[in-house]
Design a protein around this motif. Structure first.
Motif, PDB file in Angstrom:
ATOM      1  N   UNK A   1      48.769  50.202  40.353  1.00  0.00           N
ATOM      2  CA  UNK A   1      48.474  49.001  41.136  1.00  0.00           C
ATOM      3  C   UNK A   1      49.485  47.878  40.863  1.00  0.00           C
ATOM      4  N   UNK A   2      50.421  48.083  39.944  1.00  0.00           N
ATOM      5  CA  UNK A   2      51.410  47.063  39.604  1.00  0.00           C
ATOM      6  C   UNK A   2      52.616  47.198  40.534  1.00  0.00           C
ATOM      7  N   UNK A   3      52.757  46.243  41.423  1.00  0.00           N
ATOM      8  CA  UNK A   3      53.737  46.363  42.496  1.00  0.00           C
ATOM      9  C   UNK A   3      55.172  46.316  42.018  1.00  0.00           C
TER      10      UNK A   3
ATOM     11  N   UNK B   1      39.997  35.874  42.187  1.00  0.00           N
ATOM     12  CA  UNK B   1      40.071  34.723  43.093  1.00  0.00           C
ATOM     13  C   UNK B   1      41.228  33.801  42.734  1.00  0.00           C
ATOM     14  N   UNK B   2      41.515  33.660  41.439  1.00  0.00           N
ATOM     15  CA  UNK B   2      42.589  32.771  40.989  1.00  0.00           C
ATOM     16  C   UNK B   2      43.968  33.255  41.435  1.00  0.00           C
ATOM     17  N   UNK B   3      44.044  34.497  41.882  1.00  0.00           N
ATOM     18  CA  UNK B   3      45.323  35.031  42.348  1.00  0.00           C
ATOM     19  C   UNK B   3      45.503  34.795  43.850  1.00  0.00           C
ATOM     20  N   UNK B   4      45.045  33.622  44.301  1.00  0.00           N
ATOM     21  CA  UNK B   4      45.216  33.249  45.699  1.00  0.00           C
ATOM     22  C   UNK B   4      44.119  33.713  46.626  1.00  0.00           C
ATOM     23  N   UNK B   5      42.910  34.006  46.076  1.00  0.00           N
ATOM     24  CA  UNK B   5      41.837  34.554  46.908  1.00  0.00           C
ATOM     25  C   UNK B   5      40.544  33.766  46.762  1.00  0.00           C
ATOM     26  N   UNK B   6      40.622  32.439  46.623  1.00  0.00           N
ATOM     27  CA  UNK B   6      39.414  31.641  46.389  1.00  0.00           C
ATOM     28  C   UNK B   6      38.427  31.752  47.546  1.00  0.00           C
ATOM     29  N   UNK B   7      38.902  31.888  48.763  1.00  0.00           N
ATOM     30  CA  UNK B   7      37.999  31.990  49.906  1.00  0.00           C
ATOM     31  C   UNK B   7      37.138  33.253  49.854  1.00  0.00           C
TER      32      UNK B   7
ATOM     33  N   UNK C   1      40.307  42.993  45.205  1.00  0.00           N
ATOM     34  CA  UNK C   1      39.757  43.589  43.985  1.00  0.00           C
ATOM     35  C   UNK C   1      40.507  44.860  43.615  1.00  0.00           C
ATOM     36  N   UNK C   2      40.803  45.661  44.621  1.00  0.00           N
ATOM     37  CA  UNK C   2      41.527  46.913  44.396  1.00  0.00           C
ATOM     38  C   UNK C   2      42.877  46.654  43.739  1.00  0.00           C
ATOM     39  N   UNK C   3      43.554  45.594  44.192  1.00  0.00           N
ATOM     40  CA  UNK C   3      44.897  45.313  43.705  1.00  0.00           C
ATOM     41  C   UNK C   3      44.918  44.708  42.306  1.00  0.00           C
ATOM     42  N   UNK C   4      43.792  44.161  41.873  1.00  0.00           N
ATOM     43  CA  UNK C   4      43.743  43.439  40.606  1.00  0.00           C
ATOM     44  C   UNK C   4      43.870  44.360  39.400  1.00  0.00           C
ATOM     45  N   UNK C   5      44.759  44.001  38.483  1.00  0.00           N
ATOM     46  CA  UNK C   5      44.886  44.792  37.249  1.00  0.00           C
ATOM     47  C   UNK C   5      43.646  44.655  36.382  1.00  0.00           C
ATOM     48  N   UNK C   6      42.892  43.561  36.556  1.00  0.00           N
ATOM     49  CA  UNK C   6      41.673  43.382  35.758  1.00  0.00           C
ATOM     50  C   UNK C   6      40.590  44.353  36.212  1.00  0.00           C
ATOM     51  N   UNK C   7      40.442  44.521  37.510  1.00  0.00           N
ATOM     52  CA  UNK C   7      39.413  45.422  38.035  1.00  0.00           C
ATOM     53  C   UNK C   7      39.798  46.883  37.822  1.00  0.00           C
ATOM     54  N   UNK C   8      41.087  47.190  37.933  1.00  0.00           N
ATOM     55  CA  UNK C   8      41.550  48.582  37.829  1.00  0.00           C
ATOM     56  C   UNK C   8      41.796  49.023  36.392  1.00  0.00           C
ATOM     57  N   UNK C   9      41.542  48.141  35.428  1.00  0.00           N
ATOM     58  CA  UNK C   9      41.739  48.520  34.035  1.00  0.00           C
ATOM     59  C   UNK C   9      43.198  48.631  33.639  1.00  0.00           C
TER      60      UNK C   9
ATOM     61  N   UNK D   1      32.317  37.028  47.935  1.00  0.00           N
ATOM     62  CA  UNK D   1      32.221  38.461  48.213  1.00  0.00           C
ATOM     63  C   UNK D   1      32.681  39.325  47.037  1.00  0.00           C
ATOM     64  N   UNK D   2      33.484  38.766  46.165  1.00  0.00           N
ATOM     65  CA  UNK D   2      34.115  39.583  45.114  1.00  0.00           C
ATOM     66  C   UNK D   2      33.135  40.224  44.135  1.00  0.00           C
ATOM     67  N   UNK D   3      32.087  39.517  43.654  1.00  0.00           N
ATOM     68  CA  UNK D   3      31.166  40.204  42.728  1.00  0.00           C
ATOM     69  C   UNK D   3      30.525  41.449  43.344  1.00  0.00           C
ATOM     70  N   UNK D   4      30.178  41.371  44.628  1.00  0.00           N
ATOM     71  CA  UNK D   4      29.559  42.524  45.310  1.00  0.00           C
ATOM     72  C   UNK D   4      30.553  43.684  45.400  1.00  0.00           C
ATOM     73  N   UNK D   5      31.784  43.355  45.765  1.00  0.00           N
ATOM     74  CA  UNK D   5      32.819  44.377  45.910  1.00  0.00           C
ATOM     75  C   UNK D   5      33.129  45.043  44.572  1.00  0.00           C
ATOM     76  N   UNK D   6      33.310  44.241  43.536  1.00  0.00           N
ATOM     77  CA  UNK D   6      33.657  44.792  42.216  1.00  0.00           C
ATOM     78  C   UNK D   6      32.518  45.638  41.671  1.00  0.00           C
TER      79      UNK D   6
END
Length: 342
Positions: free
Chosen positions: A154-156, A294-300, A141-149, A304-309
């Motif tokens: 965060x752009x590697x 999740x679509x960025x390779x994190x489906x598993x 979530x931290x790495x996602x550009x969607x979550x970080x606005x 947990x992602x909604x809670x984290x975000x």
């Protein structure tokens, strides 16, 4: 600061109660590969640790003359950075963090980016990686550009001007021109310093060649406390400069504030349609963000992602509102938000 020694890089590190990590960190920092004639000194500002960190640092410094231990009676990061700065001898200053792993050429790439860009401060992208499932979800979530606005930090692969960078490296003259770190800020001292640089006509530069790996918090509770603290100190930065570093920093506080206002109005007799609709809209956005991450390779990690975000956004939003309350009420930060969250 003392007079600069040519071709010397001063690595400055604030720490407190890092007994289990400090030896490995020092070994990593001393293993940095610098092209001749550059050399490195490592200054660690200890915030009066009481877990054995100070004794371990003294042992390391006795064995390696390049390591110096600086006392930080203020205990917080900004005070530690300024104490280390005052003792630094290098013509280039590089900040490091104990909980980050660095590429062997990290410092060399900082030096190269400063020379290449002519910027007042350079840094690399903020790359996070976790081990256990919750930490992996937090990192994703931290790495996602969607979550970080859309934060460029965060752009590697991004190379160019930015509003802030992770950690930072400066030519010595940047501190003579823009000053040190604001010791009134427990958090966000780096964002405030970068904002001061850009408002003063300097440039902040991000280089994808400056590589490091950050280990985020390992639980939702620790994550919430971290972002509550980040959000709390942001209004103190805004008050100082009369503006946010980026508009995305206002969104969590506006969401939480809007929800509280609409809920309060409903409790006083207004319709519940608006507060429930506001909450439902965020729930839909939360679900969408989780799917995008999740679509960025994190489906598993999807469960947990909604809670984290939500912990990230809501913690930051509540912290922002509490910070504004204290800014407008008396202008002083609360002691409880001055404690480290790790």
């Amino acid at each position: 600061m003392t007079a600069a020694t040519p071709k010397l890089v001063s690595v400055i590190v604030p720490c407190r109660n890092e007994r289990g990590h400090i030896a490995a960190f020092c070994a990593s920092a001393r293993a940095q590969q610098l092209p001749p004639p550059w050399t490195l000194e490592l200054l660690i500002a200890d915030g009066q640790s009481d877990d054995g960190t100070r004794e371990e640092l003294q042992r390391l410094a006795t064995a390696d003359a390049h390591i110096r231990v600086i006392d930080n009676p203020g205990r917080i990061v900004s005070c530690g950075l300024n104490r280390a700065l005052a003792a630094a001898r290098g013509e280039i200053i590089v900040r490091m963090d104990v909980h980050t792993t660095y590429a062997p050429d990290y410092v060399a790439q900082c030096v190269a980016a400063l020379q290449r860009s002519g910027a007042a401060v350079v840094g690399g992208p903020w790359r996070a990686e976790g081990a256990a499932p919750w930490q992996r979800a937090i990192a994703a979530a931290f790495q996602s550009r969607w979550v970080s606005g859309g934060a460029r930090s965060r752009q590697l692969d991004y190379e160019g001007e930015a509003d802030t960078v992770y950690l930072g490296a400066w030519p010595r003259e940047s501190f003579a021109r823009f000053g040190g770190f604001d010791e009134q800020l427990v958090r966000n001292q780096d964002d405030e310093h970068n904002l001061r640089i850009t408002r003063g006509g300097g440039r902040v530069w991000q280089s994808a060649r400056i590589r490091s790996l950050y280990r985020p918090r390992g639980s939702v509770r620790a994550l919430f406390r971290q972002w509550l603290q980040y959000g709390y100190w942001k209004p103190f930065v805004m008050r100082k400069h009369g503006q946010p570093a980026a508009l995305r920093q206002l969104v969590p506080g506006l969401f939480v504030g809007g929800q509280l206002l609409l809920t309060g109005a409903a409790l006083l007799g207004a319709s519940w349609v608006l507060p429930l609709g506001w909450l439902a809209a965020y729930g839909a956005a939360l679900g969408t963000l989780s799917l995008l991450v999740a679509a960025d390779g994190h489906w598993a990690l999807l469960p947990r992602l909604p809670v984290v975000i939500a912990a990230h956004h809501v913690g930051y939003g509540i912290g922002t509102l509490l910070g504004w309350w204290d800014v407008l009420r008396h202008g002083r930060g609360r002691e409880r938000f001055s404690k480290l969250t790790r």
